[in-house]
Each structure stands twice: as structure tokens, then as C-alpha cells.
Design a protein around this motif. Structure first.
Motif, PDB file in Angstrom:
ATOM      1  N   GLU A 170      71.849  59.140  26.406  1.00 20.58           N
ATOM      2  CA  GLU A 170      71.209  57.952  26.982  1.00 20.58           C
ATOM      3  C   GLU A 170      69.852  58.368  27.520  1.00 20.58           C
ATOM      4  O   GLU A 170      69.759  59.270  28.353  1.00 20.58           O
ATOM      5  N   ILE A 171      68.811  57.723  27.011  1.00 16.11           N
ATOM      6  CA  ILE A 171      67.446  57.994  27.462  1.00 16.11           C
ATOM      7  C   ILE A 171      66.798  56.648  27.751  1.00 16.11           C
ATOM      8  O   ILE A 171      66.662  55.814  26.850  1.00 16.11           O
ATOM      9  N   GLY A 172      66.430  56.434  29.022  1.00 11.11           N
ATOM     10  CA  GLY A 172      65.887  55.140  29.410  1.00 11.11           C
ATOM     11  C   GLY A 172      66.928  54.056  29.163  1.00 11.11           C
ATOM     12  O   GLY A 172      68.066  54.172  29.591  1.00 11.11           O
ATOM     13  N   ASP A 173      66.545  53.019  28.408  1.00  7.34           N
ATOM     14  CA  ASP A 173      67.445  51.900  28.102  1.00  7.34           C
ATOM     15  C   ASP A 173      68.185  52.079  26.783  1.00  7.34           C
ATOM     16  O   ASP A 173      68.921  51.185  26.373  1.00  7.34           O
ATOM     17  N   HIS A 218      59.871  62.124  32.909  1.00  5.90           N
ATOM     18  CA  HIS A 218      60.009  61.059  33.903  1.00  5.90           C
ATOM     19  C   HIS A 218      60.854  59.873  33.438  1.00  5.90           C
ATOM     20  O   HIS A 218      60.815  58.822  34.078  1.00  5.90           O
ATOM     21  N   ILE A 219      61.619  60.018  32.351  1.00  3.40           N
ATOM     22  CA  ILE A 219      62.501  58.960  31.875  1.00  3.40           C
ATOM     23  C   ILE A 219      63.947  59.391  32.170  1.00  3.40           C
ATOM     24  O   ILE A 219      64.353  60.480  31.762  1.00  3.40           O
ATOM     25  N   PRO A 220      64.729  58.561  32.862  1.00  2.89           N
ATOM     26  CA  PRO A 220      66.117  58.937  33.154  1.00  2.89           C
ATOM     27  C   PRO A 220      66.906  59.193  31.863  1.00  2.89           C
ATOM     28  O   PRO A 220      66.754  58.460  30.884  1.00  2.89           O
ATOM     29  N   HIS A 221      67.726  60.230  31.902  1.00  2.00           N
ATOM     30  CA  HIS A 221      68.558  60.529  30.737  1.00  2.00           C
ATOM     31  C   HIS A 221      69.860  61.200  31.165  1.00  2.00           C
ATOM     32  O   HIS A 221      69.961  61.740  32.265  1.00  2.00           O
ATOM     33  N   CYS A 222      70.860  61.120  30.270  1.00  2.00           N
ATOM     34  CA  CYS A 222      72.155  61.754  30.515  1.00  2.00           C
ATOM     35  C   CYS A 222      72.900  61.899  29.187  1.00  2.00           C
ATOM     36  O   CYS A 222      72.487  61.341  28.166  1.00  2.00           O
TER      37      CYS A 222
END
Length: 112
Positions: free
Chosen positions: A63-66, A82-86
């Protein structure tokens, strides 16, 4: 010549509490090897530099961004700074991938 064997590299203590091993660490770049066992995940976080992931074994959800996609072996995934990821391993087999950070971060990764 410097040769690093992943299995002989120590597991790092990280907030994710999964198998993370540093393989390459210079002033210019950082590479770690991550193994997620079935049901394990990386916590959502933000890195201060661009990152790319390369899947070595298994299937997982990144998952990266949306965006959220299932990826598998021999896939490279780009994750901008700077983009949320998991990552999630929802399969019944282990997932192994490399994380390459270039340039090497000078600030800490931020957990969300």
C-alpha cells in the motif's frame, strides 16, 4: 570485495517487530532485507527519501498512498519520499523483499 550473506546478518530491532536485516549501508544508500511470515505486516510509515522494493519470494499486498496492490516475485515497486506506505502478507507462505533507500536517509522514518 565485501560479501554479505543475508542469513548471517543480524535481525534488527525495529518498531515493526519483523525480520529486518541490513545488507548494505554506505553514506549514499541503504538496503535492507525484510521477511514477512504469513499474517505479518509492516506498520504504515513515511520515509524521508525515495524507496524502491524488489520482491524476492512470495506474494504480498503493498500500500502506497491511496493505492493498494498485490505483488509477487520479481516485481519492483517505486515508493516516493513522504508518501505513507506499508506491506501485508495475507498469504500462507513467507514474503521476502529488498528495500533500497537512495540517497541514504539522514532523518528517521516516521511511523503513523
Amino acid at each position: 570485495m565485501n560479501i554479505i550473506e543475508m542469513e548471517k546478518s543480524p535481525v534488527m530491532d525495529t518498531p515493526h517487530k519483523v525480520d529486518v536485516r541490513k545488507l548494505y549501508d554506505t553514506k549514499n544508500a541503504l538496503t535492507v532485507h525484510i521477511t514477512l511470515q504469513p499474517g505479518e505486516k509492516l506498520k504504515k510509515h513515511i520515509t524521508p527519501v525515495d524507496v524502491f522494493f524488489y520482491v524476492l519470494e512470495g506474494k504480498g499486498i503493498v500500500e502506497i498512498g491511496d493505492e493498494k496492490k498485490e505483488v509477487s516475485k520479481d516485481t519492483l515497486i517505486d515508493s516516493p519520499a513522504h508518501i505513507p506506505h506499508c506491506w501485508y502478507n495475507e498469504s500462507q507462505k513467507k514474503l521476502r523483499f529488498l528495500v533500497v533507500k537512495v540517497p541514504k536517509p539522514t532523518a528517521e522514518t516516521k511511523l503513523l
